[in-house]
Write an enzyme that holds these catalytic residues in place. Structure first.
Site, PDB file in Angstrom:
ATOM      1  N   ARG A 212     -18.553 -23.291  16.504  1.00 60.53           N
ATOM      2  CA  ARG A 212     -17.677 -23.140  15.333  1.00 60.53           C
ATOM      3  C   ARG A 212     -16.665 -24.274  15.297  1.00 60.53           C
ATOM      4  NH1 ARG A 212     -17.143 -16.656  14.448  1.00 60.53           N
ATOM      5  NH2 ARG A 212     -19.307 -16.245  15.023  1.00 60.53           N
ATOM      6  N   GLU A 214     -13.679 -24.856  14.717  1.00 59.29           N
ATOM      7  CA  GLU A 214     -12.364 -24.227  14.557  1.00 59.29           C
ATOM      8  C   GLU A 214     -11.324 -25.338  14.553  1.00 59.29           C
ATOM      9  OE1 GLU A 214     -12.031 -20.974  14.205  1.00 59.29           O
ATOM     10  OE2 GLU A 214     -13.727 -20.008  15.229  1.00 59.29           O
ATOM     11  N   ARG A 220      -7.343 -18.798  21.880  1.00 56.67           N
ATOM     12  CA  ARG A 220      -8.499 -17.893  21.887  1.00 56.67           C
ATOM     13  C   ARG A 220      -9.705 -18.403  21.117  1.00 56.67           C
ATOM     14  NH1 ARG A 220      -7.590 -13.024  18.255  1.00 56.67           N
ATOM     15  NH2 ARG A 220      -7.179 -14.025  16.289  1.00 56.67           N
ATOM     16  N   HIS A 221      -9.651 -19.652  20.698  1.00 62.03           N
ATOM     17  CA  HIS A 221     -10.791 -20.240  19.995  1.00 62.03           C
ATOM     18  C   HIS A 221     -11.333 -21.456  20.724  1.00 62.03           C
ATOM     19  CE1 HIS A 221      -9.019 -18.006  16.521  1.00 62.03           C
ATOM     20  NE2 HIS A 221     -10.295 -17.774  16.312  1.00 62.03           N
ATOM     21  N   GLU A 361      -9.109  -9.330  19.685  1.00 65.51           N
ATOM     22  CA  GLU A 361     -10.493  -9.005  19.328  1.00 65.51           C
ATOM     23  C   GLU A 361     -11.459  -9.631  20.330  1.00 65.51           C
ATOM     24  OE1 GLU A 361     -11.667 -10.392  15.384  1.00 65.51           O
ATOM     25  OE2 GLU A 361     -13.704 -10.691  16.112  1.00 65.51           O
ATOM     26  N   SER A 364     -17.060  -8.067  17.215  1.00 68.51           N
ATOM     27  CA  SER A 364     -17.125  -7.637  15.815  1.00 68.51           C
ATOM     28  C   SER A 364     -18.547  -7.227  15.508  1.00 68.51           C
ATOM     29  CB  SER A 364     -16.801  -8.790  14.860  1.00 68.51           C
ATOM     30  OG  SER A 364     -15.429  -8.935  14.696  1.00 68.51           O
ATOM     31  N   ARG A 412     -13.853 -14.424  25.695  1.00 65.01           N
ATOM     32  CA  ARG A 412     -12.710 -13.570  25.308  1.00 65.01           C
ATOM     33  C   ARG A 412     -12.561 -12.407  26.285  1.00 65.01           C
ATOM     34  NH1 ARG A 412     -11.528 -13.441  19.313  1.00 65.01           N
ATOM     35  NH2 ARG A 412     -11.341 -15.667  18.861  1.00 65.01           N
TER      36      ARG A 412
HETATM   37  P1  ATP Z   1     -11.365 -14.458  15.177  1.00 68.61           P
HETATM   38  O1  ATP Z   1     -10.953 -13.690  13.958  1.00 68.61           O
HETATM   39  O2  ATP Z   1     -10.704 -13.984  16.422  1.00 68.61           O
HETATM   40  O3  ATP Z   1     -11.312 -15.939  14.982  1.00 68.61           O
HETATM   41  P2  ATP Z   1     -13.992 -13.941  14.214  1.00 68.61           P
HETATM   42  O4  ATP Z   1     -13.774 -12.594  13.620  1.00 68.61           O
HETATM   43  O5  ATP Z   1     -13.996 -15.139  13.347  1.00 68.61           O
HETATM   44  O6  ATP Z   1     -12.931 -14.162  15.396  1.00 68.61           O
HETATM   45  P3  ATP Z   1     -16.682 -13.176  14.738  1.00 68.61           P
HETATM   46  O7  ATP Z   1     -17.412 -13.949  13.709  1.00 68.61           O
HETATM   47  O8  ATP Z   1     -16.374 -11.766  14.495  1.00 68.61           O
HETATM   48  O9  ATP Z   1     -15.336 -13.945  15.080  1.00 68.61           O
HETATM   49  O10 ATP Z   1     -17.440 -13.408  16.132  1.00 68.61           O
HETATM   50  C1  ATP Z   1     -17.753 -12.370  17.052  1.00 68.61           C
HETATM   51  C2  ATP Z   1     -17.016 -12.545  18.363  1.00 68.61           C
HETATM   52  O11 ATP Z   1     -17.256 -13.845  18.884  1.00 68.61           O
HETATM   53  C3  ATP Z   1     -15.515 -12.446  18.231  1.00 68.61           C
HETATM   54  O12 ATP Z   1     -15.088 -11.105  18.294  1.00 68.61           O
HETATM   55  C4  ATP Z   1     -15.039 -13.238  19.434  1.00 68.61           C
HETATM   56  O13 ATP Z   1     -15.081 -12.457  20.599  1.00 68.61           O
HETATM   57  C5  ATP Z   1     -16.080 -14.307  19.553  1.00 68.61           C
HETATM   58  N1  ATP Z   1     -15.630 -15.556  18.936  1.00 68.61           N
HETATM   59  C6  ATP Z   1     -15.681 -15.891  17.628  1.00 68.61           C
HETATM   60  N2  ATP Z   1     -15.206 -17.106  17.398  1.00 68.61           N
HETATM   61  C7  ATP Z   1     -14.851 -17.594  18.607  1.00 68.61           C
HETATM   62  C8  ATP Z   1     -14.318 -18.844  19.051  1.00 68.61           C
HETATM   63  N3  ATP Z   1     -14.075 -19.826  18.202  1.00 68.61           N
HETATM   64  N4  ATP Z   1     -14.088 -19.009  20.363  1.00 68.61           N
HETATM   65  C9  ATP Z   1     -14.350 -18.016  21.244  1.00 68.61           C
HETATM   66  N5  ATP Z   1     -14.876 -16.821  20.898  1.00 68.61           N
HETATM   67  C10 ATP Z   1     -15.120 -16.610  19.595  1.00 68.61           C
HETATM   68 MG    MG Z   2     -14.566 -10.810  14.019  1.00 66.64          MG
END
Ligand code: ATP
Ligand code: MG
Length: 438
Positions: A212, A214, A220-221, A361, A364, A412
């Site tokens: 991703r 980000e 946390r990302h 989180e 999801s 996470r």
């Molecule tokens: P957040 O809102 O915390 O950025 P998200 O809702 O965008 O996360 P999801 O698409 O729901 O992320 O991805 C499922 C799971 O993957 C998340 O709950 C998280 O544990 C993990 N995750 C998502 N994006 C990241 C990231 N950039 N780095 C680390 N872990 C991630």
């Molecule tokens: Mg999510």
């Protein structure tokens, strides 16, 4: 002679000849004796040289730079002067690979270096016991997860990480040139794991990198993280899926608490097993709870990082719990998740949930929309062209069972379990907006 690891040597082996290899953590000269501390992944041993008896060996130990790789053969000798109750009296010491001096980063220094310095010199940083063990915990967590999922009938799959379309929104897609065409790094295996439901693989999981872009710098990302993905068919509701997310978490913690005692002792943490089932908190309740801890979130608004933290505090103080589901996510907040099933009896709400751990989180998921007409309508709301999703949509035309699943962020979980400030500590070689090396 075969190498022996430091943890395999004990005082009971008094008199036995052994061969060890490791890094010279430190060496000292004390009048008539020189000694070196040799370290491997399992711990340290002391090598003691009496200068009168072996002047050449004393010279080698005395002159070797710290962190050089030494190969030592010698005799185990009982001793009440060393922490482990024995020392090695060497008959040969070879500096197999000399370390330059000064070191870019100390291994046993008391002051801890900046995270950036540590990451820039990650191979040395990882020599530190307290850093290395994070990855042992991660390895045990994945071992427990695989065992648990296999025991309840899941098979492990691998789906492509180079893909023509993304599933989690355009903003975080990494674009690449694929033989002249545009391709993307997979943000999640979403489309493929759902496709496998159409293929009749009724319970699948995958543990693989997800990418991703980000752009914001948070603790946390990551731009590349380990996603533990689960998808399962013939579910009654998202509750069936939540049971599996809970199972993975509980079984991992149980495995660590019961089978990895020495490791946890080394980590200085105690794992208290969470109560089952994990508490379910609806999204609207979650907002009230977060607000009771000072967050100012209006109904229907995104909880956000601060809201999640405040919710974690509220759950801890009300019930002394640290793992809890947030359920019934409003449709308004999940619009971009075009594949999410909404509640038939209340389309304002989805079947989607998060699992949070200490205010963050970690998972999801939910039930997916498997009815083609509804799925197409939800894609349309997002201005997505079903044509571009070819194989994904096709599978809904020829028999798609009711199904659901989730994405579980492995780093996470490790971050929260070990109380690490920054998620970058939970991955060997983190990728973020600024870091592509090492
Ligand atoms: P957040 O809102 O915390 O950025 P998200 O809702 O965008 O996360 P999801 O698409 O729901 O992320 O991805 C499922 C799971 O993957 C998340 O709950 C998280 O544990 C993990 N995750 C998502 N994006 C990241 C990231 N950039 N780095 C680390 N872990 C991630
Ligand atoms: Mg999510």
């Amino acid at each position: 002679m075969r190498y022996i690891r430091t943890n395999e040597i004990s005082a009971e082996m008094d008199g036995k000849e052994v061969k060890i290899g490791g890094w010279l953590q430190e060496s000292r000269n004390l009048g008539g004796i020189s000694f070196g501390i040799i370290r491997d992944r399992y711990g340290t041993v002391q090598v003691t040289v009496r200068k009168k008896e072996s002047p050449d060996l004393a010279k080698i130990i005395g002159e070797a730079n710290r962190e050089s790789v030494l190969i030592v053969t010698g005799r185990v000798s009982k001793s009440d002067k060393t922490p482990r109750g024995f020392e090695i009296i060497p008959n040969s010491i070879v500096i197999d690979s000399s370390a330059q001096s000064p070191l870019p980063l100390g291994v046993v220094d008391r002051v801890s270096a900046e995270l950036d310095t540590r990451l820039n010199n990650r191979f040395i940083d990882l020599r530190k016991e307290n850093v290395e063990r994070i990855f042992e915990v991660k390895s045990e967590m994945l071992f427990a997860t695989r065992s648990y999922l296999r025991s309840i009938g899941f098979i492990e799959v691998q789906t492509p990480k180079i893909a023509a379309v993304g599933a989690e929104g355009g903003a975080t897609l990494f674009k690449l040139d694929y033989f002249g065409k545009t391709a993307y790094l997979a943000q999640s295996p979403q489309l493929y794991k759902q496709n496998l439901m159409g293929a009749g693989f009724d319970k699948v999981f995958e543990i693989a990198p997800a990418f991703r872009a980000e752009a914001s710098d948070t603790v946390r990302h990551l731009a590349e993280f380990t996603s533990l993905d689960v998808e399962m068919s013939f579910i009654e509701s998202s509750e069936d899926v939540m049971d599996v997310a809970q199972g993975i978490t509980f079984e991992s913690m149980k495995h660590l608490a019961e089978k990895c005692k020495p490791l946890l002792e080394k980590c200085g943490i105690e794992i208290e097993l969470p109560k089952l089932p994990f508490r379910r908190i609806s999204y609207s309740e979650a907002i009230e709870l977060a607000n009771s801890e000072g967050a100012k979130i209006r109904s229907g608004e995104d909880l956000g990082t601060e809201g999640e933290k405040a919710l974690g505090t509220a759950v801890k103080s009300n019930w002394n719990e640290e793992l809890y589901f947030i359920t019934d996510f409003p449709t308004e907040l999940k619009k971009a998740t075009f594949y999410a099933m909404r509640k038939d009896d209340n389309p304002e709400l989805t079947t989607y949930f998060d699992l949070d751990f200490r205010g963050q989180e970690i998972v999801s998921g939910g039930q997916r929309e498997h009815r083609l007409d509804k799925l197409l309508a939800q894609m349309k709301e997002n201005n997505l062209d079903p044509e571009r999703f070819g194989f994904y949509i096709e599978a809904f035309k020829y028999g798609m069972p009711p199904h659901g699943g989730f994405g579980y962020g492995v780093e996470r979980f490790v971050q929260k379990l070990l109380d690490l400030t920054n998620i970058r500590e939970a991955i060997l070689y983190p990728r973020d907006r600024l870091r592509l090396m090492p």
